[in-house]
Design an enzyme around this catalytic site. Structure first.
Site, PDB file in Angstrom:
ATOM      1  N   GLY A  11      -1.619 -11.597  -6.714  1.00  0.00           N
ATOM      2  CA  GLY A  11      -2.017 -11.524  -5.335  1.00  0.00           C
ATOM      3  C   GLY A  11      -0.867 -11.954  -4.157  1.00  0.00           C
ATOM      4  CB  SER A  12       2.873 -11.586  -4.138  1.00  0.00           C
ATOM      5  OG  SER A  12       3.085 -10.599  -4.425  1.00  0.00           O
ATOM      6  CG  MET A  89      -4.174  -3.823 -11.928  1.00  0.00           C
ATOM      7  SD  MET A  89      -2.715  -3.140 -11.024  1.00  0.00           S
ATOM      8  CE  MET A  89      -1.870  -2.586 -12.342  1.00  0.00           C
ATOM      9  NE  ARG A  90     -11.926  -2.866 -13.213  1.00  0.00           N
ATOM     10  CZ  ARG A  90     -11.594  -2.798 -14.645  1.00  0.00           C
ATOM     11  NH1 ARG A  90     -11.648  -1.633 -15.013  1.00  0.00           N
ATOM     12  NH2 ARG A  90     -11.787  -3.787 -15.326  1.00  0.00           N
ATOM     13  CG  HIS A 108       2.641   3.404  -6.755  1.00  0.00           C
ATOM     14  ND1 HIS A 108       1.891   3.040  -8.024  1.00  0.00           N
ATOM     15  CD2 HIS A 108       3.884   4.077  -7.235  1.00  0.00           C
ATOM     16  CE1 HIS A 108       2.546   3.750  -8.984  1.00  0.00           C
ATOM     17  NE2 HIS A 108       3.697   4.201  -8.497  1.00  0.00           N
TER      18      HIS A 108
HETATM   19  C1  GRF Z   1       2.406  -4.535  -6.590  1.00  0.00           C
HETATM   20  O1  GRF Z   1       3.648  -4.449  -6.986  1.00  0.00           O
HETATM   21  C2  GRF Z   1       1.777  -3.367  -6.046  1.00  0.00           C
HETATM   22  O2  GRF Z   1       2.744  -2.326  -5.763  1.00  0.00           O
HETATM   23  C3  GRF Z   1       0.947  -2.794  -7.335  1.00  0.00           C
HETATM   24  O3  GRF Z   1       0.432  -4.090  -7.861  1.00  0.00           O
HETATM   25  C4  GRF Z   1       1.446  -5.085  -7.393  1.00  0.00           C
HETATM   26  C5  GRF Z   1       0.573  -6.403  -6.850  1.00  0.00           C
HETATM   27  O4  GRF Z   1       1.272  -7.534  -6.854  1.00  0.00           O
HETATM   28  N1  GRF Z   1      -0.189  -1.866  -6.842  1.00  0.00           N
HETATM   29  P1  GRF Z   1       0.777  -8.511  -6.316  1.00  0.00           P
HETATM   30  O5  GRF Z   1      -0.498  -8.993  -7.164  1.00  0.00           O
HETATM   31  O6  GRF Z   1       0.251  -8.204  -4.932  1.00  0.00           O
HETATM   32  O7  GRF Z   1       1.625  -9.907  -6.304  1.00  0.00           O
END
Ligand code: GRF
Length: 193
Positions: A11-12, A89-90, A108
């Site tokens: 969730g960063s 992730m879906r 992405h």
């Molecule tokens: C990011 O690198 C984004 O590009 C990909 O998943 C990662 C999520 O990172 N789709 P975070 O959970 O926001 O830290």
């Protein structure tokens, strides 16, 4: 504009978006954080920001269709107008896509159309490219194939380890995603005038 964020893990990206909304850099309301994992760290971040948090998991439903129907119901209940994927992730199914045409955005960690899929950073690193980056795009029914909104480049140094590249990519993500969302929201308000 009422924004819902969907996220599966750390969730960063959610955090920088929530901060930008709090700081009024994005002129929107963060109405919902949804995670498909009850124990995702992003939910802790959501609570810290006082954002309404909801979660349920695919395995709690008889199939993906019912899971997505529940998700659509949730988005409607919170009256979401823009769905922001931040490490969700879906694959997004047909019903959700049809309910939010050009209103679902994804980030992405590679320069699409290169290195789509789950391991954008690692795949680019292992291919030995000198340049990779970040892509923000509207979501369609393919995997990382929708219309590109913006890209940010990252140079790969000879000395970079995979962890170094990951760090550089995330830095660009954290800059670019709030900026692009601010623009999308502005356009939404302009269209309404
Ligand atoms: C990011 O690198 C984004 O590009 C990909 O998943 C990662 C999520 O990172 N789709 P975070 O959970 O926001 O830290």
């Amino acid at each position: 504009m009422r924004i819902a964020v969907l996220a599966s893990g750390n969730g960063s990206n959610f955090e920088v978006i929530a901060q930008a909304i709090k700081d009024k850099e994005i002129d929107a309301e963060l109405v919902l954080l949804f995670s498909d994992h009850h124990d995702a760290y992003v939910l802790e971040r959501g609570k810290k920001f006082g954002v309404p948090c909801e979660s349920f998991e695919l395995k709690e439903f008889s199939d993906k269709k019912n899971y997505e129907a529940a998700l659509l119901e949730l988005l409607k209940r919170y009256k979401a107008e823009l769905v922001v994927l931040a490490g969700y992730m879906r694959i997004i199914g047909k019903e959700l896509l049809e309910a939010f045409p050009n209103r679902i955005v994804n980030i992405h960690p590679a320069l699409l159309p290169n290195f789509p899929g789950l391991h954008g950073i690692k795949d680019a690193y292992e291919a030995g490219v000198k340049e990779t980056g970040v892509t923000i795009h509207f979501v369609d029914s393919g995997v990382d194939t929708g219309p590109i909104i913006a890209q940010g480049k990252v140079q790969v140094a000879e000395s970079d380890r995979l962890e170094d590249l990951e760090k550089k990519i995330h830095q660009v993500e954290h800059q670019l995603y709030p900026q692009v969302l601010a623009e999308i929201v502005k356009e939404f308000h302009r269209d309404k005038e």
